[in-house]
Design a protein around this motif. Structure first.
Motif, mmCIF file in Angstrom:
data_model
loop_
_atom_site.group_PDB
_atom_site.id
_atom_site.type_symbol
_atom_site.label_atom_id
_atom_site.label_comp_id
_atom_site.label_asym_id
_atom_site.label_seq_id
_atom_site.Cartn_x
_atom_site.Cartn_y
_atom_site.Cartn_z
ATOM 1 N N THR A 1 47.219 42.680 42.529
ATOM 2 C CA THR A 1 48.086 41.506 42.629
ATOM 3 C C THR A 1 49.232 41.842 43.559
ATOM 4 N N TYR B 1 41.148 45.367 40.613
ATOM 5 C CA TYR B 1 42.001 44.195 40.813
ATOM 6 C C TYR B 1 43.288 44.628 41.506
ATOM 7 N N TYR C 1 40.270 40.292 42.814
ATOM 8 C CA TYR C 1 39.574 41.151 41.871
ATOM 9 C C TYR C 1 38.099 41.210 42.210
ATOM 10 N N THR D 1 46.051 37.389 43.772
ATOM 11 C CA THR D 1 45.312 38.402 43.028
ATOM 12 C C THR D 1 43.890 38.425 43.551
ATOM 13 N N ILE E 1 52.099 37.975 35.270
ATOM 14 C CA ILE E 1 51.269 38.998 35.901
ATOM 15 C C ILE E 1 50.790 40.037 34.886
ATOM 16 N N GLU F 1 46.847 41.062 34.303
ATOM 17 C CA GLU F 1 46.342 42.390 34.663
ATOM 18 C C GLU F 1 45.876 43.165 33.432
#
Length: 109
Positions: free
Chosen positions: A91, A89, A9, A7, A73, A77
């Protein structure tokens, strides 16, 4: 089943060092609570964005690599989407190849 995820971000550029650390710890703890293991954090620092996002030209990049179930996840998120400190962000699920490549016969000269 354990999957490997990454991930990335981007935090707002005006955040102070203490606020950045709090954000990193918040998401790291959230992952741990959801069952993530082997969490690696890379604080990449302030960088210029490729294009303007919400009137920001710069952002603070943070990368997390971790393993865990796919169910972790969505809460991560969702937390990032609702946060005012995160401006973007992403992933991705990484492919893990544990197979040993077959060795070919040595070429004869």
């Amino acid at each position: 089943m354990q999957q490997v995820y990454e991930t990335m971000y981007i935090l707002r550029p005006e955040l102070g060092e203490e606020q950045i650390e709090q954000a990193i710890n918040k998401y790291q703890n959230l992952l741990r609570e959801q069952g993530a293991e082997h969490i690696e954090i890379q604080h990449r620092g302030k960088r210029r964005l490729a294009y303007e996002i919400n009137r920001h030209r710069d952002g603070i990049y943070v990368q997390m690599n971790y393993q865990g179930p796919g169910t972790m996840i969505a809460p991560l998120e969702r937390s990032m989407r609702l946060s005012e400190e995160v401006i973007r962000y992403l992933t991705i699920k990484q492919e893990v190849t544990d197979a040993i490549p077959e060795s070919s016969e040595p070429a004869e000269e």
